[in-house]
Design an enzyme around this catalytic site. Structure first.
Site, PDB file in Angstrom:
ATOM      1  N   CYS A   1       0.839  -1.176   0.025  1.00  0.00           N
ATOM      2  CA  CYS A   1       0.094  -0.011   0.048  1.00  0.00           C
ATOM      3  C   CYS A   1       0.979   1.201  -0.181  1.00  0.00           C
ATOM      4  O   CYS A   1       1.459   1.822  -1.029  1.00  0.00           O
ATOM      5  CB  CYS A   1      -1.132  -0.189   1.208  1.00  0.00           C
ATOM      6  SG  CYS A   1      -2.482   1.039   1.042  1.00  0.00           S
TER       7      CYS A   1
ATOM      8  N   GLU B   1      -0.763  -8.650   5.098  1.00  0.00           N
ATOM      9  CA  GLU B   1      -0.415  -8.818   6.453  1.00  0.00           C
ATOM     10  C   GLU B   1      -1.778  -8.773   7.298  1.00  0.00           C
ATOM     11  O   GLU B   1      -1.738  -9.520   8.480  1.00  0.00           O
ATOM     12  CB  GLU B   1       0.405  -7.808   6.955  1.00  0.00           C
ATOM     13  CG  GLU B   1      -0.337  -6.429   7.280  1.00  0.00           C
ATOM     14  CD  GLU B   1      -0.393  -5.624   6.163  1.00  0.00           C
ATOM     15  OE1 GLU B   1      -0.696  -4.317   6.252  1.00  0.00           O
ATOM     16  OE2 GLU B   1      -0.274  -6.162   4.830  1.00  0.00           O
TER      17      GLU B   1
ATOM     18  N   HIS C   1      -3.422  -5.764   1.407  1.00  0.00           N
ATOM     19  CA  HIS C   1      -2.652  -5.975   2.542  1.00  0.00           C
ATOM     20  C   HIS C   1      -2.542  -7.170   3.086  1.00  0.00           C
ATOM     21  O   HIS C   1      -3.521  -7.637   3.942  1.00  0.00           O
ATOM     22  CB  HIS C   1      -3.186  -5.182   3.744  1.00  0.00           C
ATOM     23  CG  HIS C   1      -2.797  -3.771   3.490  1.00  0.00           C
ATOM     24  ND1 HIS C   1      -2.120  -3.076   4.150  1.00  0.00           N
ATOM     25  CD2 HIS C   1      -3.709  -2.561   2.916  1.00  0.00           C
ATOM     26  CE1 HIS C   1      -2.332  -1.430   4.116  1.00  0.00           C
ATOM     27  NE2 HIS C   1      -3.220  -1.390   3.160  1.00  0.00           N
TER      28      HIS C   1
END
Length: 226
Positions: free
Chosen positions: A88, A199, A197
């Site tokens: 991002c 994560e 994302h």
């Protein structure tokens, strides 16, 4: 903890460094915090530049962070082959730093987008994508307002011809990115940037899937094989 050490950079305005460090731990590596004002990479084997709004996205997303002391070292290490992942805002920083071509601009429609997004894995030979099958579809959260990937036509043609599109949006393009591009790689496959994302998708209990974990395991595989 023994094994690969993965640096996670924090800028003023970074939001997802703690989540990125957790993902590194899930992949059985040691996360190492890297501060934006410190050029020392602390001997890490790879670097993750996480999401957020570095320096409040003043001037342009990632434009100020690109000149931080830590990025001078990250750029040098990347040129020597160190795996670097930009997520991002991290993707924006990598483009501003010249490690990846193109740029990220305001979303088509000018709205902040927060949703779970399906991606197709187009290239599974980079340092950050080998755990996936080519053509696999993965579910990853995304949240951005400057997530529209743009580049001139010769650059887009080059990315396609060289297989450097790593992830592509499927089931709809959320932000108007050219050619539905969600993530790209450097010419040597060691630097990857993507808008969604991974994560936030490392545990099916807390995310829409655990599909993002493969990105972090891929980097560790590349470090072990090296």
């Amino acid at each position: 903890m023994t094994g690969p050490r993965v640096g996670v950079v924090t800028f003023p305005g970074t939001l997802d460094d703690t989540d990125a460090e957790r993902a590194v731990r899930y992949a059985d590596a040691e996360p190492v915090s890297l501060w934006h004002a410190d050029a020392d990479l602390k001997g890490v084997d790879a670097v993750v530049i996480p999401g957020g709004f570095s320096y409040g996205d003043y001037l342009r997303a990632g434009a100020i962070a690109r000149f931080s002391p830590v990025m001078t070292s990250v750029i040098e290490a990347a040129h020597k082959g160190m795996p670097v992942l930009g997520i991002c805002n991290g993707f924006q920083v990598l483009c501003e730093a010249g490690l990846l071509p193109g740029a990220l601009v305001r979303n088509e429609g000018l709205h902040f987008i927060c949703r779970d997004q399906w991606l197709r894995v187009e290239n599974n030979t980079t340092a950050w994508s080998t755990r996936y099958d080519a053509g696999a579809e993965i579910l990853i959260p995304m949240k951005n307002i400057d997530g529209c990937y743009v580049a001139d036509q010769p650059t887009l043609d080059m990315l396609e011809a060289e297989g450097r599109v790593v992830f592509r949006y499927v089931d709809g393009n959320p932000n108007g990115s050219r050619a539905d591009i969600a993530g790209i790689t450097s010419s040597n496959g060691r630097v990857v940037g993507l808008m969604p994302h991974p994560e936030h998708a490392i545990d099916a209990l807390t995310g829409p899937s655990d599909d993002g974990l493969g990105i972090f395991y891929s980097a560790l595989d590349s470090l072990v094989s090296a």
